[in-house]
Design a protein around this motif. Structure first.
Motif, short mmCIF file in Angstrom:
data_model
loop_
_atom_site.label_atom_id
_atom_site.label_comp_id
_atom_site.label_asym_id
_atom_site.label_seq_id
_atom_site.Cartn_x
_atom_site.Cartn_y
_atom_site.Cartn_z
N LEU A 48 0.75 -1.28 -0.11
CA LEU A 48 0.03 0.18 0.10
C LEU A 48 0.67 1.34 0.21
CD1 LEU A 48 -2.75 1.32 0.35
CD2 LEU A 48 -2.57 1.19 2.82
N GLY A 49 1.86 1.28 0.69
CA GLY A 49 2.60 2.53 0.91
C GLY A 49 3.66 2.84 -0.30
N LEU A 50 4.08 1.66 -0.77
CA LEU A 50 4.99 1.87 -2.04
C LEU A 50 3.97 2.42 -3.45
CD1 LEU A 50 7.87 1.79 -3.26
CD2 LEU A 50 7.36 -0.50 -3.73
N SER A 51 3.00 1.76 -3.08
CA SER A 51 1.87 2.08 -4.48
C SER A 51 1.54 3.51 -4.29
CB SER A 51 0.50 1.10 -4.34
OG SER A 51 0.90 -0.20 -4.27
N LEU A 52 1.18 3.92 -3.16
CA LEU A 52 0.58 5.46 -3.07
C LEU A 52 1.82 6.55 -3.37
CD1 LEU A 52 -1.48 5.10 0.21
CD2 LEU A 52 -2.41 5.45 -2.13
N CYS A 53 2.92 6.10 -2.99
CA CYS A 53 3.95 7.08 -3.15
C CYS A 53 4.40 6.92 -4.58
CB CYS A 53 5.41 6.45 -2.31
SG CYS A 53 5.12 6.88 -0.52
N LEU A 54 4.49 5.83 -5.26
CA LEU A 54 4.71 5.90 -6.74
C LEU A 54 3.70 6.58 -7.41
CD1 LEU A 54 6.10 2.21 -7.18
CD2 LEU A 54 7.54 4.20 -6.84
N LEU A 55 2.46 6.19 -7.25
CA LEU A 55 1.43 7.07 -7.79
C LEU A 55 1.62 8.41 -7.62
CD1 LEU A 55 -1.70 4.69 -6.93
CD2 LEU A 55 -0.83 4.84 -9.03
N SER A 56 1.82 8.94 -6.58
CA SER A 56 2.14 10.37 -6.33
C SER A 56 3.32 11.05 -7.13
CB SER A 56 2.33 10.57 -4.78
OG SER A 56 2.47 12.00 -4.49
N LEU A 57 4.30 10.07 -7.35
CA LEU A 57 5.60 10.46 -8.10
C LEU A 57 5.11 10.38 -9.64
CD1 LEU A 57 8.25 8.41 -6.31
CD2 LEU A 57 8.24 10.80 -6.70
N GLY A 58 3.88 9.67 -9.73
CA GLY A 58 3.71 9.64 -11.08
C GLY A 58 2.74 10.95 -11.68
N GLY A 59 2.19 11.57 -10.53
CA GLY A 59 1.14 12.54 -10.55
C GLY A 59 -0.32 12.09 -10.93
N ILE A 60 -0.77 11.02 -10.00
CA ILE A 60 -1.98 10.49 -10.14
C ILE A 60 -2.78 11.25 -9.08
CG2 ILE A 60 -3.37 8.49 -10.10
CD1 ILE A 60 -1.76 8.46 -12.52
N PRO A 61 -4.08 11.87 -9.61
CA PRO A 61 -4.90 12.45 -8.51
C PRO A 61 -5.61 11.38 -7.71
CG PRO A 61 -5.99 12.39 -10.74
CD PRO A 61 -4.26 12.11 -10.88
N PRO A 62 -5.89 11.63 -6.30
CA PRO A 62 -5.85 13.10 -5.73
C PRO A 62 -4.63 13.01 -4.83
CG PRO A 62 -7.02 11.67 -4.48
CD PRO A 62 -6.65 10.69 -5.49
N MET A 63 -3.41 12.51 -5.15
CA MET A 63 -2.27 12.35 -4.60
C MET A 63 -1.41 13.99 -4.50
SD MET A 63 -2.07 9.53 -3.40
CE MET A 63 -3.01 7.93 -3.88
N LEU A 64 -0.55 14.08 -3.46
CA LEU A 64 0.18 15.53 -3.36
C LEU A 64 0.87 15.61 -4.62
CD1 LEU A 64 0.84 17.92 -1.56
CD2 LEU A 64 2.54 16.41 -0.41
N GLY A 65 1.48 14.70 -5.12
CA GLY A 65 2.36 14.86 -6.31
C GLY A 65 1.55 15.33 -7.50
N PHE A 66 0.42 15.16 -7.54
CA PHE A 66 -0.60 15.46 -8.71
C PHE A 66 -0.67 16.97 -8.52
CE2 PHE A 66 -4.75 16.87 -9.60
CZ PHE A 66 -4.71 16.69 -10.98
N PHE A 67 -0.98 17.40 -7.33
CA PHE A 67 -1.20 18.89 -7.31
C PHE A 67 -0.07 19.79 -7.21
CE2 PHE A 67 -4.78 16.92 -5.19
CZ PHE A 67 -5.88 17.87 -5.62
N GLY A 68 1.12 19.10 -7.06
CA GLY A 68 2.41 19.74 -7.31
C GLY A 68 2.80 20.00 -8.62
#
Length: 523
Positions: free
Chosen positions: A389-409
């Motif tokens: 779960l943790g690695l999936s969420l962090c990788l999705l955020s690095l990829g810019g998938i909403p609604p993760m923090l990386g998407f808004f960045g």
């Protein structure tokens, strides 16, 4: 010759001893760095008492030092802005924001380090002291406003990074990584020194403000040469193509917690240096350095994300990913607008949590299996749901998938670029973001979609999950913190963007650059 010496003494005004004592050094500006320095010295003293004592006392000393540093940085946010050490250091909002990112990256890196260091048989006290020394150099670099203070801070960060890269003495890959890093880093330092000597010769001062004023009134070809040298050093620190050759080998061979710090703390200090020296010093070459950084950004986003597709090692994949991420951040630097600078600060803060969260998962998997091959993650969800779960969420955020923090960045960066008519950078950024999603999703698919009989040998031999082992509870705290901030931070991105905007608003050199750009546009 004696007559000439006497003449010089007569013409130079000598300060009275009392005047020297009354100089307003404003040393309180580096109080956070003082807390880190005291923690480093205490760590070294405790380490002398033996490894058992160090294992017990070094972690709380480091937490206390870094926690105090972050508290002092928060107290400086609304303090009056005054130059320190005769103009060699400035604790403006930009410096505070980036120093906080560096300190947080060290704190999280230490939390995920203890079990790794214990398992590798490395002395905990020495490791923590060197990492705190690198932190000290990085934090000072974020606020340095003089060529001398910049070089001293840069080398403090670099030398400590070389030592950390080769800290696994029994590992040939670690020694090779340290040697490559040392050779390339030494060349970058020599290039920076040569560029600095040209700037001093042209302006007669080591102050960035004085150099900027001098170049503004009389730009010369020598100043353009100095710009190239300085830009090469900045590109090396942020691992931009084509100055990235050291990154994959150093990331793969170095201890994983060290890589986690280098990927965030060292990169944040590099971007702070870029803003401080390029925006504040080379205003007369604004068009030239922005063009060069446009090329660097396009190359970094393209090569970093495309080459990451072919990687089989998680650390090496994240190395190329970090090269691509540096390209995204450079979009805000090239814009030179208030939104662009604020998006840079925001994205570095977001990158801190999503990247260190990913490294926390990689370290935990490595501790339990001894592997970092992507293929060995096959079927992991059956044995370790937390890492999955943790690695999936962090990788999705690095990829810019909403609604993760990386998407808004990324959205803030792309909006700033589009508003400033940086269409090439935005289009390349969008395309390479899609490419990055492919290899991030590939890892997630490897962990989740595989059938039980298709699980890797490492997962089939996965040990029972235990959290009471020495060093694992802090790692779990860091992992959960990073994952929660990455997942929930997207919802709270507006306050984060307001904080980033305040950081830009409280930085005189950025405000001056924005005003100059607006005046040129209106003109």
């Amino acid at each position: 010759m004696p007559e000439m010496g006497a003449l010089l003494l007569d013409t130079q005004p000598l300060a009275a001893p009392g005047d020297l004592l009354n100089l307003a050094l404003n040393a309180g500006a580096i109080a956070p760095e003082g807390a880190v320095l005291l923690a480093m010295l205490a760590t070294l003293l405790v380490d002398l008492a033996g490894e058992k004592v160090a294992v017990r006392w070094v972690p709380p000393i480091c937490y206390a030092g870094l926690g105090t540093a972050l508290l002092l940085l928060a107290l400086q946010w609304n303090a009056p802005l005054e130059p320190s050490f005769l103009g060699a250091f400035l604790s403006d909002h930009l410096a505070i924001a980036f120093r906080a990112v560096v300190a947080c990256s060290t704190l999280l890196s230490l939390l995920i380090s203890w079990r790794y260091a214990e398992q590798g048989g490395t002395p905990v006290g020495e490791y923590a002291a060197i990492l705190l020394a690198a932190t000290l150099g990085g934090m000072l670099l974020c606020g340095a406003t003089d060529l001398v203070s910049i070089f001293v801070s840069l080398e403090t960060l670099s030398v400590a990074s070389y030592l950390l890269s080769g800290y696994m003495k029994r590992d040939a890959r670690s020694s090779e990584a340290a040697l490559k890093y040392l050779l390339v880093g030494s060349a970058a330092a020599a290039v920076f020194l040569y560029g600095s000597s040209l700037l001093y010769g042209l302006s007669g001062s080591t102050s960035l403000e004085a150099i900027g004023q001098s170049l503004l009134t009389s730009p010369t070809p020598l100043a353009a040469l100095a710009l190239v040298f300085v830009l090469a050093t900045v590109a090396f620190k942020i691992a931009a193509v084509p100055f990235h050759q050291w990154t994959p080998d150093v990331y793969e061979g170095s201890p994983t917690p060290v890589v986690a710090f280098l990927s965030v703390g060292s990169k944040a200090a590099g971007f702070a240096l870029a803003l401080r020296i390029l925006v504040g010093c080379f205003g007369s070459f604004d068009t030239q350095w922005k063009l060069l950084f446009t090329v660097l950004a396009v190359l970094s986003m393209s090569l970093g994300n495309v080459v990451a597709l072919a990687q089989t090692s998680m650390k090496r994949m994240l190395a190329y990913s970090s090269i691509g991420q540096a390209g995204f951040v450079m979009i805000g630097l090239v814009c030179g607008t208030e939104d662009g600078f604020a998006a840079m600060v925001l994205y570095m803060a977001a990158y801190l949590f999503m990247n260190l969260g990913a490294f926390a998962c990689i370290i935990l998997f490595s501790i339990r299996t001894g592997s970092d091959r992507i293929s060995d993650y096959a079927g992991l969800y059956q044995k370790d749901p937390l890492i999955t779960l943790g690695l999936s969420l962090c990788l999705l955020s690095l990829g810019g998938i909403p609604p993760m923090l990386g998407f808004f960045g990324k959205i803030y960066l792309f909006f700033a670029g589009w508003a400033d008519h940086q269409y090439l950078l935005v289009v390349v950024g969008l395309i390479t973001s899609v490419v990055s999603i492919y290899y991030y999703i590939g890892v997630i698919k490897m962990m989740v979609v595989k059938e039980p009989q298709e699980a890797s040998d490492a997962v089939k031999a996965y040990p029972p999950i235990q959290w009471n082992t020495l060093g694992l509870p802090p790692l779990r705290v860091a992992l959960v913190t990073c994952v929660v901030v990455t997942a929930v931070g997207g919802i709270l991105s507006n306050p984060l963007f307001q904080w980033a905007s305040d950081a830009v608003a409280g930085t005189p050199i950025l405000q001056q650059a924005i005003a100059d750009a607006s005046g040129a546009t209106l003109g």
